[in-house]
Design a protein around this motif. Structure first.
Motif, PDB file in Angstrom:
ATOM      1  N   TYR A   1      -4.263   7.304  11.940  1.00 36.16           N
ATOM      2  CA  TYR A   1      -5.230   6.403  11.301  1.00 36.16           C
ATOM      3  C   TYR A   1      -4.558   5.165  10.721  1.00 36.16           C
ATOM      4  O   TYR A   1      -5.227   4.183  10.434  1.00 36.16           O
TER       5      TYR A   1
ATOM      6  N   TYR B   1      -5.628   9.793   1.360  1.00 32.55           N
ATOM      7  CA  TYR B   1      -5.758  10.554   2.617  1.00 32.55           C
ATOM      8  C   TYR B   1      -4.777  11.734   2.576  1.00 32.55           C
ATOM      9  O   TYR B   1      -3.553  11.545   2.520  1.00 32.55           O
TER      10      TYR B   1
ATOM     11  N   THR C   1       1.601   3.318  10.420  1.00 33.54           N
ATOM     12  CA  THR C   1       2.472   3.708  11.533  1.00 33.54           C
ATOM     13  C   THR C   1       3.698   2.804  11.690  1.00 33.54           C
ATOM     14  O   THR C   1       4.644   3.157  12.385  1.00 33.54           O
ATOM     15  N   GLY C   2       3.638   1.605  11.125  1.00 29.22           N
ATOM     16  CA  GLY C   2       4.729   0.653  11.333  1.00 29.22           C
ATOM     17  C   GLY C   2       4.608  -0.118  12.637  1.00 29.22           C
ATOM     18  O   GLY C   2       5.477  -0.913  12.968  1.00 29.22           O
ATOM     19  N   HIS C   3       3.526   0.097  13.369  1.00 25.77           N
ATOM     20  CA  HIS C   3       3.312  -0.640  14.622  1.00 25.77           C
ATOM     21  C   HIS C   3       2.568  -1.944  14.333  1.00 25.77           C
ATOM     22  O   HIS C   3       1.687  -1.980  13.478  1.00 25.77           O
TER      23      HIS C   3
ATOM     24  N   HIS D   1     -10.420   3.441   5.928  1.00 24.53           N
ATOM     25  CA  HIS D   1      -9.435   3.356   7.010  1.00 24.53           C
ATOM     26  C   HIS D   1      -9.642   4.433   8.075  1.00 24.53           C
ATOM     27  O   HIS D   1      -8.765   4.720   8.876  1.00 24.53           O
TER      28      HIS D   1
ATOM     29  N   THR E   1       1.078  -4.349   3.637  1.00 28.58           N
ATOM     30  CA  THR E   1       2.131  -3.559   4.275  1.00 28.58           C
ATOM     31  C   THR E   1       2.289  -2.225   3.558  1.00 28.58           C
ATOM     32  O   THR E   1       2.084  -2.130   2.341  1.00 28.58           O
ATOM     33  N   ALA E   2       2.679  -1.202   4.320  1.00 23.06           N
ATOM     34  CA  ALA E   2       2.960   0.118   3.731  1.00 23.06           C
ATOM     35  C   ALA E   2       4.393   0.514   4.071  1.00 23.06           C
ATOM     36  O   ALA E   2       5.297   0.463   3.241  1.00 23.06           O
ATOM     37  N   SER E   3       4.635   0.870   5.341  1.00 30.03           N
ATOM     38  CA  SER E   3       5.962   1.395   5.709  1.00 30.03           C
ATOM     39  C   SER E   3       7.056   0.336   5.757  1.00 30.03           C
ATOM     40  O   SER E   3       8.238   0.660   5.628  1.00 30.03           O
TER      41      SER E   3
ATOM     42  N   CYS F   1       0.810  -1.228   0.000  1.00 32.46           N
ATOM     43  CA  CYS F   1       0.000   0.000   0.000  1.00 32.46           C
ATOM     44  C   CYS F   1       0.841   1.276   0.000  1.00 32.46           C
ATOM     45  O   CYS F   1       1.884   1.347   0.644  1.00 32.46           O
TER      46      CYS F   1
ATOM     47  N   SER G   1      -1.610  11.816   4.704  1.00 29.12           N
ATOM     48  CA  SER G   1      -0.659  10.704   4.658  1.00 29.12           C
ATOM     49  C   SER G   1       0.612  11.091   3.929  1.00 29.12           C
ATOM     50  O   SER G   1       0.586  11.823   2.935  1.00 29.12           O
ATOM     51  N   LYS G   2       1.725  10.519   4.391  1.00 31.86           N
ATOM     52  CA  LYS G   2       3.019  10.711   3.715  1.00 31.86           C
ATOM     53  C   LYS G   2       3.020   9.965   2.390  1.00 31.86           C
ATOM     54  O   LYS G   2       3.924  10.113   1.585  1.00 31.86           O
TER      55      LYS G   2
ATOM     56  N   LEU H   1      -7.462   3.868  -0.934  1.00 34.38           N
ATOM     57  CA  LEU H   1      -7.541   4.004   0.532  1.00 34.38           C
ATOM     58  C   LEU H   1      -8.104   5.385   0.880  1.00 34.38           C
ATOM     59  O   LEU H   1      -7.597   6.411   0.429  1.00 34.38           O
TER      60      LEU H   1
ATOM     61  N   LEU I   1       4.033  -4.857   9.281  1.00 30.13           N
ATOM     62  CA  LEU I   1       4.564  -6.082   8.670  1.00 30.13           C
ATOM     63  C   LEU I   1       5.754  -5.739   7.776  1.00 30.13           C
ATOM     64  O   LEU I   1       5.739  -4.744   7.050  1.00 30.13           O
TER      65      LEU I   1
ATOM     66  N   LEU J   1      -9.619  -5.638   7.332  1.00 26.61           N
ATOM     67  CA  LEU J   1      -8.179  -5.414   7.485  1.00 26.61           C
ATOM     68  C   LEU J   1      -7.901  -4.972   8.913  1.00 26.61           C
ATOM     69  O   LEU J   1      -8.425  -3.955   9.369  1.00 26.61           O
TER      70      LEU J   1
ATOM     71  N   GLN K   1     -10.593   0.744   0.465  1.00 27.00           N
ATOM     72  CA  GLN K   1     -10.261   0.413   1.859  1.00 27.00           C
ATOM     73  C   GLN K   1     -10.676   1.616   2.699  1.00 27.00           C
ATOM     74  O   GLN K   1     -10.129   2.707   2.530  1.00 27.00           O
TER      75      GLN K   1
HETATM   76  O1  LIG Z   1       0.079   4.451   4.914  1.00 26.71           O
HETATM   77  C1  LIG Z   1      -0.449   5.453   5.405  1.00 26.71           C
HETATM   78  O2  LIG Z   1       0.130   6.543   5.432  1.00 26.71           O
HETATM   79  C2  LIG Z   1      -1.827   5.376   5.981  1.00 26.71           C
HETATM   80  C3  LIG Z   1      -2.398   6.530   6.463  1.00 26.71           C
HETATM   81  C4  LIG Z   1      -3.671   6.503   7.005  1.00 26.71           C
HETATM   82  C5  LIG Z   1      -4.389   5.318   7.054  1.00 26.71           C
HETATM   83  C6  LIG Z   1      -3.821   4.148   6.584  1.00 26.71           C
HETATM   84  C7  LIG Z   1      -2.547   4.149   6.039  1.00 26.71           C
HETATM   85  N1  LIG Z   1      -1.951   2.990   5.572  1.00 26.71           N
HETATM   86  C8  LIG Z   1      -2.445   1.688   5.866  1.00 26.71           C
HETATM   87  O3  LIG Z   1      -2.030   1.347   7.186  1.00 26.71           O
HETATM   88  C9  LIG Z   1      -1.784  -0.024   7.290  1.00 26.71           C
HETATM   89  C10 LIG Z   1      -0.534  -0.338   8.057  1.00 26.71           C
HETATM   90  O4  LIG Z   1       0.571   0.372   7.583  1.00 26.71           O
HETATM   91  P1  LIG Z   1       2.052  -0.027   8.022  1.00 26.71           P
HETATM   92  O5  LIG Z   1       2.385  -1.287   7.278  1.00 26.71           O
HETATM   93  O6  LIG Z   1       2.048  -0.240   9.494  1.00 26.71           O
HETATM   94  O7  LIG Z   1       2.917   1.104   7.610  1.00 26.71           O
HETATM   95  C11 LIG Z   1      -1.729  -0.556   5.880  1.00 26.71           C
HETATM   96  O8  LIG Z   1      -2.882  -1.333   5.760  1.00 26.71           O
HETATM   97  C12 LIG Z   1      -1.886   0.612   4.960  1.00 26.71           C
HETATM   98  O9  LIG Z   1      -2.811   0.251   3.979  1.00 26.71           O
END
Ligand SMILES: O=C(O)c1ccccc1N[C@@H]1O[C@H](COP(=O)(O)O)[C@@H](O)[C@H]1O
Length: 216
Positions: free
Chosen positions: A139, A30, A142-144, A82, A188-190, A6, A33-34, A58, A169, A130, A80
């Motif tokens: 939202y 969003y 975050t990487g958590h 979110h 996964t995003a970050s 993502c 979002s970065k 998203l 992840l 999800l 999605q």
């Molecule tokens: O990625 C973003 O910036 C984001 C911002 C606001 C809502 C959702 C966002 N991303 C989604 O968040 C989850 C987890 O991301 P990460 O893997 O922990 O970085 C993922 O499902 C993204 O689709």
């Protein structure tokens, strides 16, 4: 195992990610979002995708009209949600397929059942649920990590929508996460980035291979 990456922000990088064998890519609309992508770039990314990779839009607390306009102009059929969107809100979104993101921590896991049930009551058949980590003031992205063991113990796989595990992840934890939670899909995003919105193809490749190791 269904795999989504993502937060793509360029055609070139989206195609690199597609080459690794992902099933879906996320386009983040969003504004805070970065990984936000503008509509024209999103449209170009969607146009360039191979047929076997699905684009997922998203959204975080957008209006029904905004979601319908953006998805229609970009050519997106699955979204999605979110943010804080309710089931009643989702019911107004017509033919769009919906993945509901739910942010979970140790204190709110018991609300999962009622949240999922509210969509069924509103007549919305979710394409996926999800589960992301719940981090105060954010939202997502975050990487958590989410509480995997609790999710594994609480998620009613037989009766609830396909479970997509997300939240922190990466290449190092994906296999352990899948072993513990046994999700239908992962996102996964970050965790696979060289910079926000820029995915590292080597990491994505490793992530996909870890995610698909024991199935398919
Ligand atoms: O990625 C973003 O910036 C984001 C911002 C606001 C809502 C959702 C966002 N991303 C989604 O968040 C989850 C987890 O991301 P990460 O893997 O922990 O970085 C993922 O499902 C993204 O689709």
């Amino acid at each position: 195992m269904w795999v989504k990456v993502c937060g793509l922000t360029s055609v070139k990088n989206a195609l690199q990610v597609c080459d690794t064998g992902v099933d879906a890519i996320g386009l983040n609309f969003y504004a805070k979002s970065k990984r936000r992508v503008d509509l024209e770039t999103a449209r170009q990314i969607v146009e360039s995708l191979p047929a076997n990779v699905e684009p997922i839009g998203l959204f975080v607390n957008h209006t029904v009209e905004e979601i319908q306009r953006v998805t229609s102009e970009a050519g997106i059929k699955t979204i999605q949600l979110h943010g804080d969107e309710t089931a009643e809100f989702a019911a107004q979104l017509g033919d769009l397929k919906i993945i509901r993101a739910i942010r979970i921590d140790e204190t709110n896991i018991k609300q999962l059942a009622s949240e999922i049930d509210s969509f069924r009551t509103a007549g919305v058949a979710l394409a996926g649920c999800l589960i992301d980590a719940n981090v105060q003031g954010s939202y997502g992205g975050t990487g958590h990590t989410a509480p995997w063991e609790m999710i594994a113990n609480h998620y009613d796989v037989e009766n609830w929508p396909p479970l997509i595990l997300a939240g922190g992840l990466n290449t190092k934890n994906i296999e352990a996460a899948i072993r513990m939670v046994q999700p239908w899909g992962v996102d996964t995003a970050s965790g696979v980035e060289s910079a926000p919105g820029m995915k590292d193809p080597t990491q994505v490749c490793e992530f996909v291979s870890g995610a698909t190791k024991e199935n398919d």
